[in-house]
Design a protein around this motif. Structure first.
Motif, PDB file in Angstrom:
ATOM      1  N   ALA A 103       0.837  -1.206   0.000  1.00 41.84           N
ATOM      2  CA  ALA A 103       0.000   0.000   0.000  1.00 41.84           C
ATOM      3  C   ALA A 103       0.872   1.256   0.000  1.00 41.84           C
ATOM      4  N   ALA A 104       1.943   1.229   0.812  1.00 44.87           N
ATOM      5  CA  ALA A 104       2.793   2.424   0.921  1.00 44.87           C
ATOM      6  C   ALA A 104       3.656   2.630  -0.319  1.00 44.87           C
ATOM      7  N   LEU A 105       4.134   1.539  -0.908  1.00 48.47           N
ATOM      8  CA  LEU A 105       5.052   1.663  -2.035  1.00 48.47           C
ATOM      9  C   LEU A 105       4.326   1.710  -3.370  1.00 48.47           C
ATOM     10  N   GLY A 106       3.058   1.263  -3.360  1.00 49.64           N
ATOM     11  CA  GLY A 106       2.277   1.259  -4.596  1.00 49.64           C
ATOM     12  C   GLY A 106       2.774   0.252  -5.608  1.00 49.64           C
ATOM     13  N   MET A 107       3.322  -0.845  -5.121  1.00 43.50           N
ATOM     14  CA  MET A 107       3.765  -1.906  -6.044  1.00 43.50           C
ATOM     15  C   MET A 107       3.739  -3.240  -5.315  1.00 43.50           C
ATOM     16  N   PRO A 108       3.675  -4.352  -6.084  1.00 40.90           N
ATOM     17  CA  PRO A 108       3.666  -5.656  -5.407  1.00 40.90           C
ATOM     18  C   PRO A 108       5.007  -5.921  -4.710  1.00 40.90           C
ATOM     19  N   VAL A 109       4.942  -6.575  -3.583  1.00 37.09           N
ATOM     20  CA  VAL A 109       6.155  -6.937  -2.851  1.00 37.09           C
ATOM     21  C   VAL A 109       6.178  -8.460  -2.752  1.00 37.09           C
ATOM     22  N   THR A 110       7.215  -9.068  -3.329  1.00 34.62           N
ATOM     23  CA  THR A 110       7.253 -10.541  -3.324  1.00 34.62           C
ATOM     24  C   THR A 110       8.544 -11.077  -2.719  1.00 34.62           C
ATOM     25  N   GLU A 111       9.476 -10.181  -2.410  1.00 29.06           N
ATOM     26  CA  GLU A 111      10.741 -10.649  -1.862  1.00 29.06           C
ATOM     27  C   GLU A 111      11.048  -9.914  -0.572  1.00 29.06           C
ATOM     28  N   ALA A 112      11.671 -10.632   0.362  1.00 30.18           N
ATOM     29  CA  ALA A 112      11.985 -10.001   1.645  1.00 30.18           C
ATOM     30  C   ALA A 112      13.284 -10.523   2.222  1.00 30.18           C
ATOM     31  N   ILE A 113      13.892  -9.658   3.025  1.00 38.10           N
ATOM     32  CA  ILE A 113      15.008 -10.066   3.870  1.00 38.10           C
ATOM     33  C   ILE A 113      14.428 -10.076   5.268  1.00 38.10           C
ATOM     34  N   ILE A 114      14.458 -11.227   5.918  1.00 41.04           N
ATOM     35  CA  ILE A 114      13.861 -11.338   7.250  1.00 41.04           C
ATOM     36  C   ILE A 114      14.982 -11.536   8.264  1.00 41.04           C
ATOM     37  N   THR A 115      14.902 -10.798   9.363  1.00 41.80           N
ATOM     38  CA  THR A 115      15.949 -10.928  10.368  1.00 41.80           C
ATOM     39  C   THR A 115      15.579 -12.000  11.392  1.00 41.80           C
ATOM     40  N   VAL A 116      16.619 -12.653  11.911  1.00 36.58           N
ATOM     41  CA  VAL A 116      16.445 -13.691  12.941  1.00 36.58           C
ATOM     42  C   VAL A 116      17.527 -13.497  14.004  1.00 36.58           C
ATOM     43  N   PRO A 117      17.273 -13.925  15.244  1.00 32.19           N
ATOM     44  CA  PRO A 117      18.338 -13.847  16.240  1.00 32.19           C
ATOM     45  C   PRO A 117      19.534 -14.672  15.775  1.00 32.19           C
ATOM     46  N   ALA A 118      20.742 -14.174  16.027  1.00 30.04           N
ATOM     47  CA  ALA A 118      21.942 -14.898  15.586  1.00 30.04           C
ATOM     48  C   ALA A 118      21.965 -16.293  16.193  1.00 30.04           C
ATOM     49  N   TYR A 119      21.330 -16.409  17.329  1.00 30.03           N
ATOM     50  CA  TYR A 119      21.345 -17.653  18.082  1.00 30.03           C
ATOM     51  C   TYR A 119      20.301 -18.661  17.592  1.00 30.03           C
ATOM     52  N   PHE A 120      19.465 -18.285  16.636  1.00 33.62           N
ATOM     53  CA  PHE A 120      18.407 -19.175  16.147  1.00 33.62           C
ATOM     54  C   PHE A 120      19.031 -20.461  15.590  1.00 33.62           C
ATOM     55  N   SER A 121      18.410 -21.587  15.929  1.00 32.82           N
ATOM     56  CA  SER A 121      18.904 -22.879  15.457  1.00 32.82           C
ATOM     57  C   SER A 121      18.472 -23.098  14.004  1.00 32.82           C
ATOM     58  N   ASP A 122      18.979 -24.172  13.445  1.00 38.06           N
ATOM     59  CA  ASP A 122      18.635 -24.544  12.082  1.00 38.06           C
ATOM     60  C   ASP A 122      17.111 -24.675  11.936  1.00 38.06           C
ATOM     61  N   ALA A 123      16.474 -25.345  12.886  1.00 38.15           N
ATOM     62  CA  ALA A 123      15.021 -25.563  12.802  1.00 38.15           C
ATOM     63  C   ALA A 123      14.263 -24.238  12.886  1.00 38.15           C
ATOM     64  N   GLN A 124      14.733 -23.339  13.719  1.00 39.54           N
ATOM     65  CA  GLN A 124      14.071 -22.042  13.864  1.00 39.54           C
ATOM     66  C   GLN A 124      14.227 -21.198  12.595  1.00 39.54           C
ATOM     67  N   ARG A 125      15.384 -21.309  11.966  1.00 43.90           N
ATOM     68  CA  ARG A 125      15.607 -20.570  10.713  1.00 43.90           C
ATOM     69  C   ARG A 125      14.744 -21.143   9.593  1.00 43.90           C
ATOM     70  N   LYS A 126      14.663 -22.465   9.552  1.00 45.13           N
ATOM     71  CA  LYS A 126      13.831 -23.085   8.509  1.00 45.13           C
ATOM     72  C   LYS A 126      12.376 -22.660   8.702  1.00 45.13           C
ATOM     73  N   ALA A 127      11.933 -22.633   9.956  1.00 42.60           N
ATOM     74  CA  ALA A 127      10.546 -22.246  10.236  1.00 42.60           C
ATOM     75  C   ALA A 127      10.301 -20.799   9.792  1.00 42.60           C
ATOM     76  N   THR A 128      11.287 -19.937   9.958  1.00 45.26           N
ATOM     77  CA  THR A 128      11.147 -18.533   9.555  1.00 45.26           C
ATOM     78  C   THR A 128      11.014 -18.430   8.037  1.00 45.26           C
ATOM     79  N   ARG A 129      11.823 -19.227   7.363  1.00 45.79           N
ATOM     80  CA  ARG A 129      11.763 -19.226   5.898  1.00 45.79           C
ATOM     81  C   ARG A 129      10.387 -19.724   5.426  1.00 45.79           C
ATOM     82  N   ILE A 130       9.890 -20.765   6.080  1.00 50.01           N
ATOM     83  CA  ILE A 130       8.565 -21.305   5.731  1.00 50.01           C
ATOM     84  C   ILE A 130       7.497 -20.235   5.973  1.00 50.01           C
ATOM     85  N   ALA A 131       7.612 -19.519   7.095  1.00 50.68           N
ATOM     86  CA  ALA A 131       6.634 -18.461   7.404  1.00 50.68           C
ATOM     87  C   ALA A 131       6.595 -17.445   6.265  1.00 50.68           C
TER      88      ALA A 131
END
Ligand code: AMP
Length: 469
Positions: A103-131
């Protein structure tokens, strides 16, 4: 357009690299912070953000918060008549941020960089990617939050060699990272943390006073009362940052309590939490082989670092004032936008290269036969050592213990203990072995850990070159 997203425990933010600078994007209510809360209303429609947060008190059975703590676990939260996993709830938050950005940019958004705690485990990172994927976003990169904070402070522009520490105390997690900049390359030298320590724990301390001052224990089971209490305690915590005193009255049934605090009492009460901040700091310094005195800068991130007692503790710990020019609850999102700019190859960022480290050791379970034939099981065989610069790919060969063994099972673990039972099991891969020539050559196990913190395991039988993942 690639957006940056700080998917936080308490609040989430979306940002973008616009006209050569990182900018936050407001949500539909005009706020930069969107509470990481999800609710379901009577007619089954989904509420996200402030609308859901407001219903935490009135409809606790239909509202979820703090689910980042359960990312990557099997734990579900029941909302109305459905169970939700943490990544599904996170996906609803991401979807809402995506819509705000569009809405703010007036264009479709399909890609993102998502931040995670450095301490996040492999499973937590995979879950973030799935989200992200569930929300219709291709996750360009999972960026460690402290690295993002450093980018927001422009530390990548520093001349010569600099070393700095990022102290990130958010709502639910504490992260310490030590970063080094040299010749335009930023490297995370070490990271440590406690993903069960954050600003919410300070709120709990204040809320507990109500039970000491007259609220009966039975009230703990009353979710509506608990939400009300937590909201009052949160407000008191913030007031203690600017006022000499904070107080509130609360009642449940016939029980009444007055909670009254001054900053000194609050700090004394918080001692056990403050003490817990030391260990990850000491570990990160030790892992990076850096003395506190050699740090050029200390950066604060996370809303809880607004607390004056945290700021003065950090100042005492490091003998210097931390960098405080930016809002600590915005720096991670701003840094994600800087990274988005880098991804989009913006000229202003052309020169910079970023590297990261694997925050924990990854390895397999092995058995050993010592002289005399006694066999010891459950030993840990590290393949990628903690704090190895990523991306990294390492191979290790394992041979069967018995000549007749028809398969070899590779159990994959994350952790620092010599015994696998004290580490976290990530998964397993089994490869078949054919007894006969070449049997004793065993298998090559390749661990590949990428920049997003995701691990891939490949097992190749040496004699046949047959590969399994
Ligand atoms: P974050 O995860 O970075 O959004 O941080 C959220 C945490 O910061 C919550 O625990 C908030 O209670 C805390 N926080 C935000 N603002 C303040 C403030 N002014 N004083 C104390 N804590 C705050």
């Amino acid at each position: 357009m690639i957006v940056g997203i700080d998917l936080g425990t308490t609040n989430s933010l979306v940002s973008a690299w616009i006209d050569g600078a990182p900018r936050l994007i407001p949500n539909a209510l005009g706020a930069m912070l969107t509470p990481s809360c999800v609710g379901i209303d009577q007619d089954g429609s989904v509420l996200v953000g402030e609308a859901a947060r407001e219903r935490l008190q009135t409809h606790p059975g239909h509202t979820a918060s703090l689910f980042k703590r359960y990312m990557g676990s099997a734990r579900t939260v029941r909302l109305g008549d459905r169970d939700y996993r943490a990544e599904e709830l996170s996906a609803l938050v991401l979807r809402s941020l995506k819509a705000d950005a569009e809405a703010a940019l007036g264009m479709p958004v399909t890609e993102a960089i998502i931040t995670v705690p450095a301490y996040f485990s492999d499973a937590q990172r995979k879950a973030t990617r799935i989200a992200g994927e569930l929300a219709g976003l291709r996750v360009e990169r999972l960026l460690n939050e402290p690295t993002a904070a450093a980018l927001a402070y422009g530390l990548h522009d520093a001349q010569g060699e600099t070393q700095f520490l990022v102290f990130d105390l958010g709502g639910g997690t504490f992260d310490v990272s030590i970063l080094e900049m040299f010749d335009g390359v930023m490297e995370v030298r070490a990271s440590a943390g406690d993903n069960m320590l954050g600003g919410e724990d300070f709120v709990t301390l204040i809320a507990e006073l109500a039970f000491q001052n007259g609220i009966p224990e039975a009230a703990r089971a009353d979710a509506v009362f608990m939400q009300r209490l937590v909201a009052r305690a949160e407000k008191a915590k913030r007031e203690l940052g600017t006022q000499a005193r904070a107080a509130f009255d609360i009642s449940w049934g016939a029980g009444n309590a007055r909670v009254e605090l001054d900053p000194d009492t609050f700090e004394k009460l918080s001692q056990p939490l403050l003490t817990r901040l030391w260990r990850p700091i000491e570990r990160a310094l030790r892992d990076a082989r850096i003395r506190a005195a050699d740090l050029d800068n200390v950066v604060l991130a996370g809303g809880a670092t607004r607390m004056p007692m945290i700021r003065s503790l950090v100042t005492r710990m490091f003998g210097r004032f931390p960098a405080m020019g930016q809002n600590p609850d915005e720096v991670v999102a701003l840094g994600a936008a800087v990274q988005a700019g880098l991804k989009m190859k913006d000229k202003a960022l052309d020169e910079m290269v970023m590297t990261d480290v694997c925050p924990y050791t990854l390895g397999t379970a092995i058995s050993r036969r010592i002289e005399g034939g006694t066999r010891t099981d459950g030993l840990y065989s590290p393949i990628i050592q903690r704090n190895t610069v990523v991306p990294v790919s390492r191979v290790q060969r394992y041979v069967p213990l018995d000549p007749g063994q028809s398969s070899i099972r590779i159990d994959v673990y994350q952790g620092e203990s010599r015994l696998v039972r004290d580490n976290i099991l990530l998964g397993e891969v089994t490869a078949s072995l054919t007894p006969g020539p070449g049997h004793g050559e065993g298998v090559d196990v390749r661990f590949t850990y990428d920049v997003n913190g995701l691990l891939e395991v490949e097992v190749t039988v040496v004699a046949t070159s047959e590969t399994r993942r």
